[in-house]
Design a protein around this motif. Structure first.
Motif, mmCIF file in Angstrom:
data_model
loop_
_atom_site.group_PDB
_atom_site.id
_atom_site.type_symbol
_atom_site.label_atom_id
_atom_site.label_comp_id
_atom_site.label_asym_id
_atom_site.label_seq_id
_atom_site.Cartn_x
_atom_site.Cartn_y
_atom_site.Cartn_z
ATOM 1 N N ALA A 5 30.462 151.015 138.341
ATOM 2 C CA ALA A 5 31.386 152.123 138.632
ATOM 3 C C ALA A 5 31.815 152.824 137.346
ATOM 4 O O ALA A 5 31.922 154.055 137.298
ATOM 5 C CB ALA A 5 32.601 151.596 139.381
ATOM 6 N N LEU A 6 32.047 152.046 136.301
ATOM 7 C CA LEU A 6 32.456 152.627 135.009
ATOM 8 C C LEU A 6 31.337 153.492 134.432
ATOM 9 O O LEU A 6 31.581 154.568 133.887
ATOM 10 C CB LEU A 6 32.801 151.509 134.019
ATOM 11 N N ALA A 7 30.114 153.039 134.577
ATOM 12 C CA ALA A 7 28.977 153.791 134.030
ATOM 13 C C ALA A 7 28.779 155.125 134.745
ATOM 14 O O ALA A 7 28.337 156.111 134.150
ATOM 15 C CB ALA A 7 27.708 152.956 134.143
ATOM 16 N N SER A 8 29.145 155.177 136.030
ATOM 17 C CA SER A 8 28.916 156.401 136.813
ATOM 18 C C SER A 8 30.103 157.361 136.794
ATOM 19 O O SER A 8 29.998 158.490 137.237
ATOM 20 C CB SER A 8 28.579 156.038 138.256
ATOM 21 N N LYS A 9 31.250 156.906 136.285
ATOM 22 C CA LYS A 9 32.444 157.760 136.272
ATOM 23 C C LYS A 9 32.820 158.135 134.855
ATOM 24 O O LYS A 9 32.755 157.316 133.952
ATOM 25 C CB LYS A 9 33.616 157.037 136.931
ATOM 26 N N LYS A 10 33.237 159.374 134.698
ATOM 27 C CA LYS A 10 33.660 159.821 133.368
ATOM 28 C C LYS A 10 35.179 159.760 133.222
ATOM 29 O O LYS A 10 35.694 159.691 132.124
ATOM 30 C CB LYS A 10 33.164 161.244 133.117
ATOM 31 N N THR A 11 35.880 159.831 134.346
ATOM 32 C CA THR A 11 37.349 159.771 134.301
ATOM 33 C C THR A 11 37.803 158.337 134.509
ATOM 34 O O THR A 11 37.019 157.468 134.912
ATOM 35 C CB THR A 11 37.954 160.660 135.409
ATOM 36 N N GLU A 12 39.075 158.095 134.272
ATOM 37 C CA GLU A 12 39.711 156.781 134.484
ATOM 38 C C GLU A 12 39.019 155.663 133.697
ATOM 39 O O GLU A 12 39.037 154.508 134.106
ATOM 40 C CB GLU A 12 39.721 156.401 135.976
ATOM 41 N N LYS A 13 38.389 156.000 132.589
ATOM 42 C CA LYS A 13 37.646 154.992 131.813
ATOM 43 C C LYS A 13 38.556 153.914 131.266
ATOM 44 O O LYS A 13 38.195 152.733 131.235
ATOM 45 C CB LYS A 13 36.874 155.664 130.672
ATOM 46 N N ASP A 14 39.761 154.319 130.832
ATOM 47 C CA ASP A 14 40.682 153.326 130.273
ATOM 48 C C ASP A 14 41.074 152.289 131.312
ATOM 49 O O ASP A 14 41.109 151.097 131.036
ATOM 50 C CB ASP A 14 41.946 154.021 129.723
ATOM 51 N N LEU A 15 41.375 152.791 132.524
ATOM 52 C CA LEU A 15 41.774 151.903 133.615
ATOM 53 C C LEU A 15 40.641 150.930 133.962
ATOM 54 O O LEU A 15 40.841 149.729 134.123
ATOM 55 C CB LEU A 15 42.166 152.737 134.845
#
Length: 367
Positions: free
Chosen positions: A306-316
């Motif tokens: 999920a982190l690899a596919s999303k650019k937002t909310e990376k810190d979370l």
């Protein structure tokens, strides 16, 4: 039930027979290092309008500082043991929790609530608690301490403080979601090897269990036939004067064979059948433990995807992934340590069990 020592640590000057080695092992593994002693005994039958059940006395003696007293005596029923096992699994999902005897037994072996059934279960419950007491982590579990020390009403009250229905539903949903994800992508090689080992072990131990039960049944049938066959020769001798002594001799021989077979059956039921069946149950437990480890790994893998596919909310996401990585590492370390310990214990139990059977067979054929 004591902690394992390497067999090759024995002095070369001792035993000649394997059973002597086993006795020496038990003696050398002295109890002075243990600080928790548990006995399960004195089964009592209880009959109510709703149900019939058995309770067992659990006596605990300890020198541990976290206990308020050095000795406790409580009564527990089978459901209480089930509760303890589920609490241990909940608190330590990737540790190998010892098996309990099943609620229902194999049809045709012994009747429920017979003396034989109750004694077999008592021994299994005694072993269950002592395996927990000897475990380096489980022995300090708070629910285990409460199980050993709380009176019936206190235990009942403590049981009601379990997780809420919504919490339990949440856990179930997460477990189902994890189980349908398919194969874990990043499973370390050692856990794949464990999984393969357990699949083979499960097949072999189940086969051994079936063979042992078949042998026991054949021995029992043979024993029952001899019990009828012996007296026939004694009666026959009364009507055959010329061969009376020979017939009485045959009757006496059959009687001795009967007694030897009975001892052999006792050896099988005491030293082989319970050990094999315990490890049948262990194989199911270990497959469950490996599956739970994979579920924890799967949760981490899905968050990483999920982190690899999303650019937002990376810190979370990064924070949650860090937490899951710690959880996976703890799970891996717990299982690794427990796996080595379990494997050594299993090999010792198998070795001593088959040694006992071999020596019983030697005595039987000598007799």
């Amino acid at each position: 039930d004591t902690s394992l020592a390497e067999v090759n640590s024995f002095s070369s000057s001792v035993p000649i027979s394997p059973s002597s080695m086993i006795n020496q092992y038990k003696f050398e593994d002295g109890s002075e290092l243990r600080d928790l002693f548990i006995t399960v005994d004195d089964p009592e039958s209880h009959i109510t309008a709703i149900e019939t059940f058995i309770t067992y006395r659990v006596i605990t003696k300890t020198t541990r500082g976290e206990f308020d007293s050095s000795e406790y005596e409580v009564r527990r029923r089978y459901q209480d043991f089930l509760w303890l096992k589920s609490k241990l699994e909940e608190a330590h999902p990737t540790l190998i929790i010892p098996p309990l005897p099943e609620k229902f037994i194999m049809k045709g072996m012994v009747e429920r609530f017979s003396d034989e059934f109750i004694e077999t279960r008592r021994k299994a419950l005694h072993k269950f608690l002592n395996r927990i007491a000897d475990h380096p982590t489980l022995t300090f579990n708070e629910d285990f301490k409460i199980f050993l020390t709380a009176q019936a009403w206190e235990l009942s009250s403590h049981k009601k403080q379990g997780p809420s229905l919504l919490s339990r539903m949440g856990q179930t949903v997460r477990a189902v979601a994890s189980s349908v994800r398919g194969a874990v992508k990043n499973r370390p090689e050692m856990f794949t090897e464990m999984n393969n080992y357990m699949e083979t072990f499960s097949q072999k131990i189940n086969l051994l269990d079936k063979i042992a039960h078949r042998i026991y049944k054949e021995e029992r049938d043979y024993f029952n036939e001899m019990k009828e066959y012996g007296p026939i020769h004694t009666l026959w001798s009364a009507s055959e004067e010329d061969i009376a002594d020979s017939l009485k001799g045959v009757a006496s021989c059959i009687d001795r064979c009967c007694k030897a077979t009975e001892k052999r059956m006792a050896g099988l039921s005491e030293h082989l059948l319970p050990i094999l069946h315990e490890y049948v149950l262990y194989s199911e437990i270990l497959m469950g433990v490996l599956k739970r480890r994979d579920q924890i790994q799967g949760e981490l893998d899905s968050k990483a995807d999920a982190l690899a596919s999303k650019k937002t909310e990376k810190d979370l996401f990064s924070e949650e992934i860090g937490r899951l990585e710690d959880k996976v590492e703890r799970a891996n370390n717990a299982l690794k340590a427990d796996w080595d310990r379990w494997k050594q214990n299993m090999q010792w139990d198998m070795r001593s069990s088959f040694t006992n059977v071999a020596e019983n067979n030697l005595r039987y054929y000598e007799e």
